[in-house]
Write an enzyme that holds these catalytic residues in place. Structure first.
Site, PDB file in Angstrom:
ATOM      1  N   THR A 175       0.873  -1.170   0.000  1.00  0.00           N
ATOM      2  CA  THR A 175       0.000   0.000   0.000  1.00  0.00           C
ATOM      3  C   THR A 175       0.910   1.220   0.000  1.00  0.00           C
ATOM      4  O   THR A 175       1.653   1.445   0.958  1.00  0.00           O
ATOM      5  CB  THR A 175      -0.887   0.029   1.267  1.00  0.00           C
ATOM      6  OG1 THR A 175      -1.625  -1.191   1.334  1.00  0.00           O
ATOM      7  CG2 THR A 175      -1.844   1.210   1.223  1.00  0.00           C
TER       8      THR A 175
ATOM      9  N   LYS B 184      -7.898   1.433  -3.145  1.00  0.00           N
ATOM     10  CA  LYS B 184      -7.552   1.002  -1.787  1.00  0.00           C
ATOM     11  C   LYS B 184      -7.698   2.153  -0.787  1.00  0.00           C
ATOM     12  O   LYS B 184      -8.296   1.996   0.273  1.00  0.00           O
ATOM     13  CB  LYS B 184      -6.120   0.459  -1.796  1.00  0.00           C
ATOM     14  CG  LYS B 184      -5.461   0.299  -0.447  1.00  0.00           C
ATOM     15  CD  LYS B 184      -5.636  -1.066   0.130  1.00  0.00           C
ATOM     16  CE  LYS B 184      -5.133  -1.110   1.565  1.00  0.00           C
ATOM     17  NZ  LYS B 184      -5.347  -2.357   2.225  1.00  0.00           N
TER      18      LYS B 184
ATOM     19  N   LYS C 164      -1.757   5.055   8.601  1.00  0.00           N
ATOM     20  CA  LYS C 164      -0.950   5.097   7.367  1.00  0.00           C
ATOM     21  C   LYS C 164      -1.861   5.300   6.155  1.00  0.00           C
ATOM     22  O   LYS C 164      -1.606   6.159   5.305  1.00  0.00           O
ATOM     23  CB  LYS C 164      -0.161   3.783   7.211  1.00  0.00           C
ATOM     24  CG  LYS C 164       0.545   3.676   5.866  1.00  0.00           C
ATOM     25  CD  LYS C 164       1.147   2.316   5.583  1.00  0.00           C
ATOM     26  CE  LYS C 164       1.606   2.277   4.123  1.00  0.00           C
ATOM     27  NZ  LYS C 164       2.216   1.030   3.724  1.00  0.00           N
TER      28      LYS C 164
HETATM   29  P1  NAD Z   1       6.113  -5.723   7.239  1.00  0.00           P
HETATM   30  O1  NAD Z   1       6.802  -4.547   7.838  1.00  0.00           O
HETATM   31  O2  NAD Z   1       5.819  -6.912   8.075  1.00  0.00           O
HETATM   32  O3  NAD Z   1       6.923  -6.232   5.927  1.00  0.00           O
HETATM   33  C1  NAD Z   1       7.681  -5.414   5.089  1.00  0.00           C
HETATM   34  C2  NAD Z   1       8.969  -6.164   4.793  1.00  0.00           C
HETATM   35  O4  NAD Z   1       9.736  -5.434   3.830  1.00  0.00           O
HETATM   36  C3  NAD Z   1       9.870  -6.322   6.018  1.00  0.00           C
HETATM   37  O5  NAD Z   1      10.135  -7.700   6.241  1.00  0.00           O
HETATM   38  C4  NAD Z   1      11.136  -5.538   5.674  1.00  0.00           C
HETATM   39  O6  NAD Z   1      12.319  -6.120   6.201  1.00  0.00           O
HETATM   40  C5  NAD Z   1      11.099  -5.608   4.161  1.00  0.00           C
HETATM   41  N1  NAD Z   1      11.884  -4.547   3.515  1.00  0.00           N
HETATM   42  C6  NAD Z   1      11.978  -3.233   3.847  1.00  0.00           C
HETATM   43  N2  NAD Z   1      12.779  -2.587   2.989  1.00  0.00           N
HETATM   44  C7  NAD Z   1      13.192  -3.504   2.076  1.00  0.00           C
HETATM   45  C8  NAD Z   1      14.037  -3.450   0.932  1.00  0.00           C
HETATM   46  N3  NAD Z   1      14.604  -2.298   0.543  1.00  0.00           N
HETATM   47  N4  NAD Z   1      14.255  -4.589   0.236  1.00  0.00           N
HETATM   48  C9  NAD Z   1      13.673  -5.755   0.622  1.00  0.00           C
HETATM   49  N5  NAD Z   1      12.874  -5.877   1.700  1.00  0.00           N
HETATM   50  C10 NAD Z   1      12.636  -4.764   2.409  1.00  0.00           C
HETATM   51  O7  NAD Z   1       4.751  -5.136   6.612  1.00  0.00           O
HETATM   52  P2  NAD Z   1       3.464  -5.962   6.145  1.00  0.00           P
HETATM   53  O8  NAD Z   1       2.455  -5.985   7.255  1.00  0.00           O
HETATM   54  O9  NAD Z   1       3.903  -7.227   5.499  1.00  0.00           O
HETATM   55  O10 NAD Z   1       2.875  -4.965   5.062  1.00  0.00           O
HETATM   56  C11 NAD Z   1       3.450  -4.840   3.765  1.00  0.00           C
HETATM   57  C12 NAD Z   1       2.606  -3.898   2.945  1.00  0.00           C
HETATM   58  O11 NAD Z   1       1.265  -4.404   2.877  1.00  0.00           O
HETATM   59  C13 NAD Z   1       2.483  -2.479   3.512  1.00  0.00           C
HETATM   60  O12 NAD Z   1       2.533  -1.566   2.460  1.00  0.00           O
HETATM   61  C14 NAD Z   1       1.136  -2.492   4.218  1.00  0.00           C
HETATM   62  O13 NAD Z   1       0.553  -1.200   4.294  1.00  0.00           O
HETATM   63  C15 NAD Z   1       0.349  -3.413   3.319  1.00  0.00           C
HETATM   64  N6  NAD Z   1      -0.783  -4.101   3.977  1.00  0.00           N
HETATM   65  C16 NAD Z   1      -0.627  -4.664   5.187  1.00  0.00           C
HETATM   66  C17 NAD Z   1      -1.707  -5.306   5.792  1.00  0.00           C
HETATM   67  C18 NAD Z   1      -1.574  -5.954   7.147  1.00  0.00           C
HETATM   68  O14 NAD Z   1      -2.615  -6.309   7.737  1.00  0.00           O
HETATM   69  N7  NAD Z   1      -0.365  -6.145   7.661  1.00  0.00           N
HETATM   70  C19 NAD Z   1      -2.940  -5.354   5.132  1.00  0.00           C
HETATM   71  C20 NAD Z   1      -3.065  -4.801   3.848  1.00  0.00           C
HETATM   72  C21 NAD Z   1      -1.968  -4.158   3.279  1.00  0.00           C
END
Ligand code: NAD
Length: 290
Positions: A87, A162, A237
């Protein structure tokens, strides 16, 4: 299919695992060195992207997405599809799509709803923006990781859908919670309030499916001490992204603006951080008019 997966966090790891279970070969990279069973761990994003027919990113924000895109796009093979499921702000999504398509790649912004539970169960909903060809190439992968994919339009349309959805969600949750708190003060039983509103014109997803009052309606985070679910900081966010988009498009969104300010206060100066976004109800409960 040979797939590169970058960002194996709470969402990315189970999504990548589902692609492996469906028989695809997945090379994964995460800066935190996350290991996912069945996913070949590689040391850079470029390594994950090289020779892949599809590259999926699931990253925290638009700045990180743009940095990762800079690193991997030069290594992607001609005709491959770049699928960003994070997102992020609409402008970043469009910038990455321009960058990818200008060198002959296909590109889809495809944020999801359904949370960590949906990612594990393979029941996410994808909201996709990009060309028809790009969507057609990504769609079989959406089928594995999710239960529904809507092609919303050109680049950025997925992110637009979204954040509009989640702006409604944030505003509606606040309205539902403040109405419960008012009903309490008027001496109205919460179950009766639910019975009436859930079948009247005030009904909503936040009332009917995710009721913020414990013990009322179907099971929800309220019944579990407001453990997220969908954390208040993630709601913040998405609300901020809605306001960034509204600024950029010159759209008047007074309720989205008010919801952003309230979640900001809740998360940053009160005790909202780490609680479900429906914990707005105990917040209102404790407060008076001033
Ligand atoms: P998270 O923080 O658990 O995962 C993000 C991952 O990206 C981390 O493991 C981090 O180490 C990795 N990362 C950061 N920089 C990086 C880079 N340069 N190269 C490679 N890896 C890198 O977050 P999440 O909960 O998995 O969410 C991910 C996305 O999905 C976000 O944009 C969030 O808004 C969206 N989202 C999350 C949810 C939820 O319920 N968690 C629901 C819908 C959408």
């Amino acid at each position: 299919m040979q797939i590169g997966f970058i960002g194996l966090g709470n969402m990315g790891a189970p999504m990548a695992a589902n692609l492996v279970k469906a028989g695809h070969q997945v090379r994964g990279f995460d800066t935190a060195g996350v290991v996912v069973e069945g996913v070949t761990q590689v040391q850079t994003g470029a390594e994950a992207a090289a020779n892949a027919e599809a590259v999926i990113t699931m990253l925290p924000n638009g700045a990180i997405l743009q940095a990762v895109a800079d690193q991997i796009i030069p290594h992607m093979q001609n005709g491959a599809v770049f699928i960003d499921c994070s997102t992020v702000d609409v402008d970043s999504a469009r910038a990455v799509a321009d960058q990818a398509t200008s060198v002959g790649l296909l590109s889809v912004d495809a944020p999801v709803s359904g949370g960590i539970g949906g990612a594990s169960a393979g029941t996410l909903t994808f909201m996709a923006g990009g060309s028809g060809l790009a969507f057609a190439k990504a769609d079989p992968l959406f089928d594995i990781m999710g239960q529904k994919a809507v092609h919303c339009g050109e680049a950025g349309a997925g992110q637009a859908a979204k954040i509009c959805n989640n702006m409604i969600l944030g505003v509606t949750m606040i309205a539902t919670c403040e109405a419960f708190a008012l009903a309490d003060k008027l001496g109205l039983d919460r179950q009766k309030m639910f019975d009436v509103v859930s079948t009247s014109s005030g009904y909503s997803w936040t009332m009917n499916a995710y009721c913020p009052a414990p013990g009322v309606g179907p099971s929800s985070p309220a019944d579990n001490g407001y453990q997220p679910g969908f954390a208040a900081e993630l709601m913040l966010k998405d609300l901020r992204l809605s306001q960034q988009a509204a600024d950029s498009a010159d759209a008047d969104t007074p309720m989205g603006h008010a919801a952003t300010a309230l979640y900001e206060q809740f998360v940053e100066t009160e005790d909202g951080l780490g609680q479900d976004f429906s914990a707005m109800l105990p917040r209102f409960e404790k407060r008076g008019r001033s």
